[in-house]
Design a protein around this motif. Sequence first.
Motif, mmCIF file in Angstrom:
data_model
loop_
_atom_site.group_PDB
_atom_site.id
_atom_site.type_symbol
_atom_site.label_atom_id
_atom_site.label_comp_id
_atom_site.label_asym_id
_atom_site.label_seq_id
_atom_site.Cartn_x
_atom_site.Cartn_y
_atom_site.Cartn_z
ATOM 1 N N MET A 1 0.842 -1.205 0.000
ATOM 2 C CA MET A 1 0.000 0.000 0.000
ATOM 3 C C MET A 1 0.878 1.256 0.000
ATOM 4 S SD MET A 1 -3.144 -0.996 -0.119
ATOM 5 C CE MET A 1 -4.230 0.240 0.554
ATOM 6 N N ILE A 2 1.926 1.256 0.795
ATOM 7 C CA ILE A 2 2.834 2.405 0.849
ATOM 8 C C ILE A 2 3.490 2.615 -0.514
ATOM 9 C CG2 ILE A 2 4.998 3.260 1.847
ATOM 10 C CD1 ILE A 2 4.056 1.812 4.497
ATOM 11 N N GLY A 3 3.983 1.537 -1.113
ATOM 12 C CA GLY A 3 4.625 1.631 -2.426
ATOM 13 C C GLY A 3 3.687 2.153 -3.500
ATOM 14 N N VAL A 4 2.440 1.690 -3.487
ATOM 15 C CA VAL A 4 1.445 2.150 -4.462
ATOM 16 C C VAL A 4 1.115 3.621 -4.223
ATOM 17 C CG1 VAL A 4 -0.978 1.908 -5.196
ATOM 18 C CG2 VAL A 4 0.445 -0.134 -4.883
ATOM 19 N N GLY A 5 0.859 3.983 -2.973
ATOM 20 C CA GLY A 5 0.492 5.368 -2.667
ATOM 21 C C GLY A 5 1.585 6.364 -2.998
ATOM 22 N N VAL A 6 2.818 6.023 -2.617
ATOM 23 C CA VAL A 6 3.951 6.928 -2.860
ATOM 24 C C VAL A 6 4.214 7.070 -4.354
ATOM 25 C CG1 VAL A 6 6.456 7.179 -2.600
ATOM 26 C CG2 VAL A 6 5.045 6.642 -0.612
ATOM 27 N N ASN A 7 4.369 5.941 -5.052
ATOM 28 C CA ASN A 7 4.736 5.986 -6.474
ATOM 29 C C ASN A 7 3.596 6.406 -7.389
ATOM 30 O OD1 ASN A 7 7.586 5.126 -6.761
ATOM 31 N ND2 ASN A 7 6.853 3.379 -5.611
ATOM 32 N N GLY A 8 2.404 5.914 -7.112
ATOM 33 C CA GLY A 8 1.290 6.182 -8.001
ATOM 34 C C GLY A 8 0.674 7.559 -7.846
ATOM 35 N N PHE A 9 0.763 8.134 -6.642
ATOM 36 C CA PHE A 9 -0.002 9.349 -6.390
ATOM 37 C C PHE A 9 0.781 10.519 -5.803
ATOM 38 C CE2 PHE A 9 -2.787 5.676 -6.291
ATOM 39 C CZ PHE A 9 -3.740 6.045 -7.218
ATOM 40 N N ILE A 10 1.880 10.260 -5.107
ATOM 41 C CA ILE A 10 2.624 11.340 -4.448
ATOM 42 C C ILE A 10 3.788 11.824 -5.310
ATOM 43 C CG2 ILE A 10 4.030 11.909 -2.427
ATOM 44 C CD1 ILE A 10 2.165 10.008 -0.822
ATOM 45 N N LEU A 11 4.617 10.908 -5.779
ATOM 46 C CA LEU A 11 5.791 11.291 -6.572
ATOM 47 C C LEU A 11 5.462 11.970 -7.899
ATOM 48 C CD1 LEU A 11 8.302 8.350 -5.993
ATOM 49 C CD2 LEU A 11 8.210 10.577 -4.870
ATOM 50 N N PRO A 12 4.385 11.586 -8.604
ATOM 51 C CA PRO A 12 4.124 12.256 -9.889
ATOM 52 C C PRO A 12 3.964 13.769 -9.783
ATOM 53 C CG PRO A 12 2.840 10.253 -9.756
ATOM 54 C CD PRO A 12 3.468 10.467 -8.396
ATOM 55 N N PHE A 13 3.564 14.255 -8.610
ATOM 56 C CA PHE A 13 3.371 15.695 -8.422
ATOM 57 C C PHE A 13 4.521 16.325 -7.645
ATOM 58 C CE2 PHE A 13 -0.947 14.342 -9.384
ATOM 59 C CZ PHE A 13 -1.269 15.276 -10.345
ATOM 60 N N HIS A 14 5.596 15.571 -7.463
ATOM 61 C CA HIS A 14 6.791 16.084 -6.789
ATOM 62 C C HIS A 14 6.448 16.549 -5.367
ATOM 63 C CE1 HIS A 14 10.984 16.923 -7.645
ATOM 64 N NE2 HIS A 14 10.903 18.035 -6.957
ATOM 65 N N LEU A 15 5.681 15.705 -4.664
ATOM 66 C CA LEU A 15 5.270 16.013 -3.299
ATOM 67 C C LEU A 15 6.095 15.187 -2.322
ATOM 68 C CD1 LEU A 15 1.414 16.102 -3.864
ATOM 69 C CD2 LEU A 15 2.996 18.034 -3.758
ATOM 70 N N ILE A 16 5.887 15.409 -1.035
ATOM 71 C CA ILE A 16 6.641 14.749 0.024
ATOM 72 C C ILE A 16 5.656 14.026 0.933
ATOM 73 C CG2 ILE A 16 8.127 15.128 2.030
ATOM 74 C CD1 ILE A 16 9.712 16.099 -0.164
ATOM 75 N N ASN A 17 6.035 12.845 1.371
ATOM 76 C CA ASN A 17 5.299 12.133 2.399
ATOM 77 C C ASN A 17 6.027 12.409 3.715
ATOM 78 O OD1 ASN A 17 3.396 10.408 3.478
ATOM 79 N ND2 ASN A 17 4.597 8.584 3.078
ATOM 80 N N GLY A 18 5.497 11.937 4.798
ATOM 81 C CA GLY A 18 6.144 12.170 6.079
ATOM 82 C C GLY A 18 7.168 11.097 6.416
ATOM 83 N N GLY A 19 7.753 11.196 7.584
ATOM 84 C CA GLY A 19 8.672 10.202 8.101
ATOM 85 C C GLY A 19 9.947 10.065 7.291
ATOM 86 N N MET A 20 10.574 8.914 7.443
ATOM 87 C CA MET A 20 11.793 8.627 6.695
ATOM 88 C C MET A 20 11.509 8.575 5.196
ATOM 89 S SD MET A 20 14.405 8.496 8.622
ATOM 90 C CE MET A 20 14.980 8.109 10.259
ATOM 91 N N PHE A 21 10.259 8.209 4.845
ATOM 92 C CA PHE A 21 9.883 8.248 3.428
ATOM 93 C C PHE A 21 10.024 9.672 2.899
ATOM 94 C CE2 PHE A 21 6.996 4.756 4.916
ATOM 95 C CZ PHE A 21 7.649 3.731 4.263
ATOM 96 N N GLY A 22 9.510 10.626 3.653
ATOM 97 C CA GLY A 22 9.568 12.023 3.239
ATOM 98 C C GLY A 22 10.991 12.538 3.118
ATOM 99 N N ILE A 23 11.828 12.178 4.078
ATOM 100 C CA ILE A 23 13.229 12.599 4.021
ATOM 101 C C ILE A 23 13.911 11.952 2.818
ATOM 102 C CG2 ILE A 23 15.451 12.530 5.217
ATOM 103 C CD1 ILE A 23 13.838 12.641 7.869
ATOM 104 N N SER A 24 13.614 10.678 2.565
ATOM 105 C CA SER A 24 14.196 9.976 1.414
ATOM 106 C C SER A 24 13.748 10.599 0.098
ATOM 107 C CB SER A 24 13.799 8.497 1.446
ATOM 108 O OG SER A 24 14.249 7.887 2.631
ATOM 109 N N ILE A 25 12.469 10.976 0.024
ATOM 110 C CA ILE A 25 11.947 11.633 -1.184
ATOM 111 C C ILE A 25 12.612 12.992 -1.363
ATOM 112 C CG2 ILE A 25 9.883 12.652 -2.230
ATOM 113 C CD1 ILE A 25 8.276 10.351 -0.861
ATOM 114 N N LEU A 26 12.779 13.721 -0.260
ATOM 115 C CA LEU A 26 13.448 15.027 -0.310
ATOM 116 C C LEU A 26 14.871 14.874 -0.839
ATOM 117 C CD1 LEU A 26 13.440 18.076 0.366
ATOM 118 C CD2 LEU A 26 14.172 17.453 2.677
ATOM 119 N N PHE A 27 15.609 13.875 -0.340
ATOM 120 C CA PHE A 27 16.966 13.626 -0.835
ATOM 121 C C PHE A 27 16.960 13.263 -2.315
ATOM 122 C CE2 PHE A 27 19.296 12.456 3.384
ATOM 123 C CZ PHE A 27 19.006 13.721 3.880
ATOM 124 N N ASN A 28 15.928 12.561 -2.753
ATOM 125 C CA ASN A 28 15.804 12.225 -4.170
ATOM 126 C C ASN A 28 15.600 13.485 -5.000
ATOM 127 O OD1 ASN A 28 13.550 11.577 -6.466
ATOM 128 N ND2 ASN A 28 15.135 9.995 -6.385
#
Length: 191
Positions: free
Chosen positions: A14-41
Amino acid sequence: MLKKLAVIGFGSTMIGVGVNGFILPFHLINGGMFGISILFNYIWHFSIGLTFVLLNIPVYLLAYKSDINYFTYGLIGAFFSGFMIEILVPLKNVFHLPIISSVIIGGTIVGIGVGTMLRNQISPGGMDLLALLFAKWTKVNVGIIAYAIDTVIIMSSLLLLREPRLLYSLLIVSIVGLLATAFTSVGHYEK
């Protein structure tokens, strides 16, 4: 053990689907270590999954000393969550929704994944593991602690990237936080 592994598999997917399918396409950030990892990306083009696993190391060392069960299942949860984020990267080009719809759907999917894992005392990543440990020590709901941490991460991202669109990320963490709190509320969550 089998139930915990099933929960980890479901929550990580569910996390993988939500992050990749809906959050990353708009260059957004999730919370937690996911958010920090996305920010570093976004800043340095680091691999999200690998960065996520590496950032978790200090938190898991703390968990190892504090609660071996949180450590063990958290480590498995973080590994599978990082793996699912990497393997589901092709979903970034599948859904073509308006940003607000994507934020609501993505936040809900991630929130269900995180909430399901937290309800079963499994952490999908470092900040959620910290939230589980703090909840154990303070008796404050784990969802509320995770939401507070996530809000700090989003606000820091806003300051670093200076991208107004990241304000949508506050809605994502609000949805994830509400669902995590609902899944782990008194009467449902066993400490």
